[in-house]
Design a protein around this motif. Structure first.
Motif, PDB file in Angstrom:
ATOM      1  N   HIS A  77      -2.447   0.960  -4.469  1.00 22.24           N
ATOM      2  CA  HIS A  77      -2.036  -0.322  -3.885  1.00 22.24           C
ATOM      3  C   HIS A  77      -1.936  -1.607  -4.780  1.00 22.24           C
ATOM      4  O   HIS A  77      -2.653  -1.433  -6.016  1.00 22.24           O
ATOM      5  CB  HIS A  77      -2.772  -0.580  -2.695  1.00 22.24           C
ATOM      6  CG  HIS A  77      -4.299  -0.497  -2.959  1.00 22.24           C
ATOM      7  ND1 HIS A  77      -5.206  -1.375  -3.579  1.00 22.24           N
ATOM      8  CD2 HIS A  77      -5.168   0.731  -2.431  1.00 22.24           C
ATOM      9  CE1 HIS A  77      -6.531  -0.919  -3.638  1.00 22.24           C
ATOM     10  NE2 HIS A  77      -6.489   0.249  -3.149  1.00 22.24           N
ATOM     11  N   ASP A 114      -1.080   4.270  -0.332  1.00 18.91           N
ATOM     12  CA  ASP A 114      -2.168   5.070   0.196  1.00 18.91           C
ATOM     13  C   ASP A 114      -3.476   4.338  -0.194  1.00 18.91           C
ATOM     14  O   ASP A 114      -3.478   3.532  -0.935  1.00 18.91           O
ATOM     15  CB  ASP A 114      -2.126   6.553  -0.150  1.00 18.91           C
ATOM     16  CG  ASP A 114      -2.356   6.890  -1.679  1.00 18.91           C
ATOM     17  OD1 ASP A 114      -3.231   6.352  -2.312  1.00 18.91           O
ATOM     18  OD2 ASP A 114      -1.547   7.383  -2.069  1.00 18.91           O
ATOM     19  N   PRO A 115      -4.626   4.850   0.317  1.00 13.75           N
ATOM     20  CA  PRO A 115      -5.894   4.299   0.126  1.00 13.75           C
ATOM     21  C   PRO A 115      -6.193   4.178  -1.240  1.00 13.75           C
ATOM     22  O   PRO A 115      -7.099   3.195  -1.635  1.00 13.75           O
ATOM     23  CB  PRO A 115      -7.057   5.066   0.753  1.00 13.75           C
ATOM     24  CG  PRO A 115      -6.080   5.560   1.967  1.00 13.75           C
ATOM     25  CD  PRO A 115      -4.788   5.987   1.262  1.00 13.75           C
ATOM     26  N   ASP A 116      -5.529   4.973  -2.255  1.00 17.98           N
ATOM     27  CA  ASP A 116      -6.048   4.968  -3.558  1.00 17.98           C
ATOM     28  C   ASP A 116      -4.797   4.252  -4.495  1.00 17.98           C
ATOM     29  O   ASP A 116      -5.138   4.119  -5.564  1.00 17.98           O
ATOM     30  CB  ASP A 116      -6.323   6.476  -4.115  1.00 17.98           C
ATOM     31  CG  ASP A 116      -7.532   7.102  -3.641  1.00 17.98           C
ATOM     32  OD1 ASP A 116      -8.588   6.368  -3.356  1.00 17.98           O
ATOM     33  OD2 ASP A 116      -7.481   8.270  -3.256  1.00 17.98           O
ATOM     34  N   THR A 148      -4.419  -0.926  -7.867  1.00 18.82           N
ATOM     35  CA  THR A 148      -5.124   0.277  -8.042  1.00 18.82           C
ATOM     36  C   THR A 148      -4.352   1.446  -8.017  1.00 18.82           C
ATOM     37  O   THR A 148      -3.464   1.533  -7.241  1.00 18.82           O
ATOM     38  CB  THR A 148      -6.338   0.324  -6.804  1.00 18.82           C
ATOM     39  OG1 THR A 148      -6.903  -0.940  -6.875  1.00 18.82           O
ATOM     40  CG2 THR A 148      -6.791   1.507  -6.793  1.00 18.82           C
ATOM     41  N   VAL A 157       1.079  -1.193   0.003  1.00 18.94           N
ATOM     42  CA  VAL A 157       0.031   0.062   0.028  1.00 18.94           C
ATOM     43  C   VAL A 157       0.789   1.212  -0.106  1.00 18.94           C
ATOM     44  O   VAL A 157       1.899   1.626   0.836  1.00 18.94           O
ATOM     45  CB  VAL A 157      -0.960  -0.139   1.340  1.00 18.94           C
ATOM     46  CG1 VAL A 157      -1.693   1.053   1.235  1.00 18.94           C
ATOM     47  CG2 VAL A 157      -1.828  -1.121   1.022  1.00 18.94           C
ATOM     48  N   GLY A 205      -6.896   5.409  -7.542  1.00 18.05           N
ATOM     49  CA  GLY A 205      -8.165   4.905  -7.423  1.00 18.05           C
ATOM     50  C   GLY A 205      -8.849   4.065  -8.441  1.00 18.05           C
ATOM     51  O   GLY A 205     -10.042   3.435  -8.235  1.00 18.05           O
ATOM     52  N   ALA A 210     -11.188  -2.197   0.464  1.00 13.85           N
ATOM     53  CA  ALA A 210     -10.701  -1.000   1.442  1.00 13.85           C
ATOM     54  C   ALA A 210     -10.558  -1.116   2.803  1.00 13.85           C
ATOM     55  O   ALA A 210      -9.828  -0.704   3.402  1.00 13.85           O
ATOM     56  CB  ALA A 210     -12.007  -0.099   1.231  1.00 13.85           C
ATOM     57  N   THR A 234       0.912   0.706   7.806  1.00 16.34           N
ATOM     58  CA  THR A 234       1.676   1.782   7.303  1.00 16.34           C
ATOM     59  C   THR A 234       2.418   2.447   8.322  1.00 16.34           C
ATOM     60  O   THR A 234       2.101   2.375   9.458  1.00 16.34           O
ATOM     61  CB  THR A 234       1.034   2.973   6.515  1.00 16.34           C
ATOM     62  OG1 THR A 234       0.202   3.562   7.311  1.00 16.34           O
ATOM     63  CG2 THR A 234       0.126   2.194   5.237  1.00 16.34           C
ATOM     64  N   VAL A 271      -6.956  -2.876   2.876  1.00 13.98           N
ATOM     65  CA  VAL A 271      -6.017  -1.458   2.739  1.00 13.98           C
ATOM     66  C   VAL A 271      -5.943  -0.840   4.071  1.00 13.98           C
ATOM     67  O   VAL A 271      -4.750  -0.708   4.371  1.00 13.98           O
ATOM     68  CB  VAL A 271      -6.212  -0.686   1.688  1.00 13.98           C
ATOM     69  CG1 VAL A 271      -5.523   0.556   1.668  1.00 13.98           C
ATOM     70  CG2 VAL A 271      -6.432  -1.405   0.093  1.00 13.98           C
ATOM     71  N   ALA A 272      -6.989  -0.681   4.715  1.00 15.22           N
ATOM     72  CA  ALA A 272      -6.923  -0.019   5.884  1.00 15.22           C
ATOM     73  C   ALA A 272      -6.237  -0.648   6.922  1.00 15.22           C
ATOM     74  O   ALA A 272      -5.612  -0.261   8.060  1.00 15.22           O
ATOM     75  CB  ALA A 272      -8.403   0.382   6.331  1.00 15.22           C
ATOM     76  N   ARG A 273      -6.197  -1.817   6.994  1.00 13.07           N
ATOM     77  CA  ARG A 273      -5.482  -2.967   7.842  1.00 13.07           C
ATOM     78  C   ARG A 273      -4.054  -2.750   7.677  1.00 13.07           C
ATOM     79  O   ARG A 273      -3.411  -3.372   8.578  1.00 13.07           O
ATOM     80  CB  ARG A 273      -6.388  -4.427   7.784  1.00 13.07           C
ATOM     81  CG  ARG A 273      -5.698  -5.382   8.998  1.00 13.07           C
ATOM     82  CD  ARG A 273      -6.733  -6.505   9.012  1.00 13.07           C
ATOM     83  NE  ARG A 273      -6.084  -7.355   9.945  1.00 13.07           N
ATOM     84  CZ  ARG A 273      -6.948  -8.384  10.433  1.00 13.07           C
ATOM     85  NH1 ARG A 273      -7.819  -8.703   9.703  1.00 13.07           N
ATOM     86  NH2 ARG A 273      -6.452  -9.292  11.324  1.00 13.07           N
TER      87      ARG A 273
END
Length: 275
Positions: free
Chosen positions: A35, A31-33, A59, A29, A62, A117, A125, A120-122
């Protein structure tokens, strides 16, 4: 998969060669957009042949796209991700991915379907690990403050608030080291110092609760026991007059004890709320 790799959900070093990841599923990852989700399979023949980074769901900005690709096993994970347009800051191993059940929004890993999502948040970082470390220390400080404000507890377990206690001194040292953390402190050191705060607090608390009144000077113990009983009565009594008498008794006894690590007898009214 290399036996030296971390277990699933643990941080995976970005310099790990693809050759060490054969048979693994990963999520890297930026960032959230941005990965990369992928699974690596071992070469079927000669070990020098390319590994097949069997499937990837990448991704970028996004926008997801899926592809199978072959990659040199000597390449580190970060380089492989860079080839597809992602510069990760962290990665983790996932349970085995079922690629037949993968969509741009959800992933089946380890027999369980999760949103991409959420996965990814898990991923821990560096910034997330710093925030998690700060949150953990904040929780310790909050609990320590709660115990410090509990008059009965503080009398009964005085060692936790007395820096002459070795375990308490180590806890206070850990807090000082944590307070020295700044944006330039390496992430690994931030995590280590947070762990020190947690461990030394748990140790100091356990030691204090084990020692109890025995931490106090021998002549102070019976007075402290009476003060603790009166403090408990002040919190539990439904009668305002009885509560007032109990608070006065606690103040008198604490004045007699005159120990700096015990509660301040001048602020007992607000420190002894009804339970």
């Amino acid at each position: 998969m290399s036996p030296l790799l971390p277990t699933v959900w643990e941080p995976l070093p970005l310099h790990t060669p693809l050759g060490d990841l054969a048979g693994s599923s990963i999520l890297a990852v930026a960032d959230p957009d941005n990965h990369v989700l992928g699974s690596v399979v071992a070469p079927r023949h000669d070990a020098g042949m390319p590994l097949r980074f069997m499937e990837t769901l990448t991704t970028v900005a996004g926008q997801p796209h899926r592809k199978s690709r072959e990659v040199n096993p000597a390449l580190p994970l970060a380089a492989v991700c860079a080839l597809v347009g992602v510069s990760p800051v962290a990665a983790t191993l996932l349970p085995a991915i079922n690629w037949l059940a993968v969509t741009p929004e959800s992933v089946s890993a380890g027999g369980r379907t999760r949103s991409l999502a959420a996965l990814v948040a898990r991923v821990p970082t560096p910034q997330a690990r710093r925030q998690q470390a700060a949150s953990r220390v904040g929780a310790v400080k909050q609990e320590y403050g709660r115990l410090r404000g509990d008059v009965t507890y503080r009398i009964e377990n005085a060692a936790l608030f007395d820096p002459s206690s070795e375990a308490t001194r180590q806890f206070e040292t850990a807090l000082v080291l944590w307070d020295d953390v700044d944006p330039t402190t390496p992430e690994t050191e931030v995590v280590r110092r947070a762990a020190m705060v947690e461990v030394t607090f748990a140790t100091a608390r356990s030691a204090a609760e084990t020692e109890g009144f025995a931490h106090l000077p021998a002549q102070a113990r019976p007075i402290a026991e009476r003060a603790a009983k009166s403090a408990r009565l002040a919190q539990l009594s439904p009668s305002e007059s009885e509560r007032r008498r109990a608070v006065d008794a606690v103040a008198t006894l604490l004045h007699r004890l005159n120990l700096s690590y015990l509660p301040d007898p001048t602020v007992l009214n607000r420190a002894l709320p009804r339970l």
